[in-house]
Write an enzyme that holds these catalytic residues in place. Structure first.
Site, PDB file in Angstrom:
ATOM      1  N   ILE A  13       0.781  -1.005   0.016  1.00 36.18           N
ATOM      2  CA  ILE A  13       0.342   0.081   0.209  1.00 36.18           C
ATOM      3  C   ILE A  13       0.555   0.959  -0.181  1.00 36.18           C
ATOM      4  CG2 ILE A  13      -0.100  -0.136   2.456  1.00 36.18           C
ATOM      5  CD1 ILE A  13      -2.948   0.966   2.394  1.00 36.18           C
ATOM      6  N   CYS A  14       0.352   2.346  -0.203  1.00 35.13           N
ATOM      7  CA  CYS A  14       1.466   3.794  -0.666  1.00 35.13           C
ATOM      8  C   CYS A  14       2.361   3.995  -1.543  1.00 35.13           C
ATOM      9  CB  CYS A  14       1.254   4.333   0.570  1.00 35.13           C
ATOM     10  SG  CYS A  14       1.792   5.697   1.428  1.00 35.13           S
ATOM     11  N   ALA A  15       3.338   3.940  -1.004  1.00 36.61           N
ATOM     12  CA  ALA A  15       4.711   4.517  -1.507  1.00 36.61           C
ATOM     13  C   ALA A  15       5.250   2.432  -2.020  1.00 36.61           C
ATOM     14  CB  ALA A  15       5.807   4.589  -0.814  1.00 36.61           C
TER      15      ALA A  15
ATOM     16  N   GLY B  86      -3.206  -0.848  -2.508  1.00 33.94           N
ATOM     17  CA  GLY B  86      -3.705   0.350  -1.796  1.00 33.94           C
ATOM     18  C   GLY B  86      -3.049   1.811  -2.425  1.00 33.94           C
TER      19      GLY B  86
ATOM     20  N   PHE C 159       0.161   5.540  -4.147  1.00 36.92           N
ATOM     21  CA  PHE C 159       0.197   7.380  -3.610  1.00 36.92           C
ATOM     22  C   PHE C 159       0.427   8.036  -5.145  1.00 36.92           C
ATOM     23  CE2 PHE C 159       1.314  10.675  -1.489  1.00 36.92           C
ATOM     24  CZ  PHE C 159       0.248  11.035  -0.130  1.00 36.92           C
TER      25      PHE C 159
END
Length: 183
Positions: free
Chosen positions: A101-103, A148, A122
């Protein structure tokens, strides 16, 4: 076993929310400290947690899934770990779940395992997702890969992993018990 890797600078919401949801689903979940020997890891916003074990103590054969929370510099610290790299390679080869998720999906992009996969991340990390088809969706699943977008998608991300492992019924029951709206 579901291993959730935590390196200094991890995004707290993406780690703690996922741990909570997966434990509510009654999965065996262990947090794994990366880059430290005392199991204490500090998040991007200075939340200190004590992991269940250090990275040298995990057993890849026991892994049902791995989770890579994002955050900075947590993602960079995860990527430096040979154990995290080996866990990703093991799960990919064995068809186990990989959730980032994210980075953190950037780690998978740098390893070349996103070729032809639909993923999210992200904003600003899209160019790191080598070979991927990038979506603006909060959560994407492509085969055994779940990605995510960021902290705001953490619960939906965790629920998608539950749905992937155990089916929509359990994920929907958890969603309702936690008073979460569908994304």
């Amino acid at each position: 076993m579901i291993y959730i890797f935590l390196a200094n600078g991890f995004e707290e919401i993406e780690a703690v929310s996922v741990i909570d949801v997966l434990r509510r689903a009654e999965y065996q979940v262990e947090t794994v400290a990366v880059g430290t020997k005392d199991k204490r890891v500090s998040g991007a916003h200075n939340m200190v947690v004590e992991a269940d074990r250090c990275e040298q103590e995990i057993h890849f054969g026991a892994a049902r899934a791995i989770v890579l929370p994002g955050g900075m510099p947590g993602t960079l610290n995860l990527e430096k770990s040979s154990v995290v790299q080996q866990a990703i390679q093991h799960c990919e080869k064995q068809g186990k779940w990989i959730a980032a998720i994210c980075a953190a999906p950037s780690i998978l992009g740098h390893m070349g395992i996103l070729q032809g996969k639909t993923v999210t991340c992200f904003p600003g990390f899209e160019e790191e997702l080598t070979g991927a088809q990038v979506s603006d969706a909060p959560v994407c699943q492509d085969g055994t890969l779940i990605t995510g977008k960021g902290p705001g998608a953490a619960i939906a991300f965790a629920l998608q992993l539950v749905a992937a492992i155990s089916g929509e019924d359990l994920a929907n029951n958890l969603r309702m018990s936690m008073q979460c709206q569908p994304m």
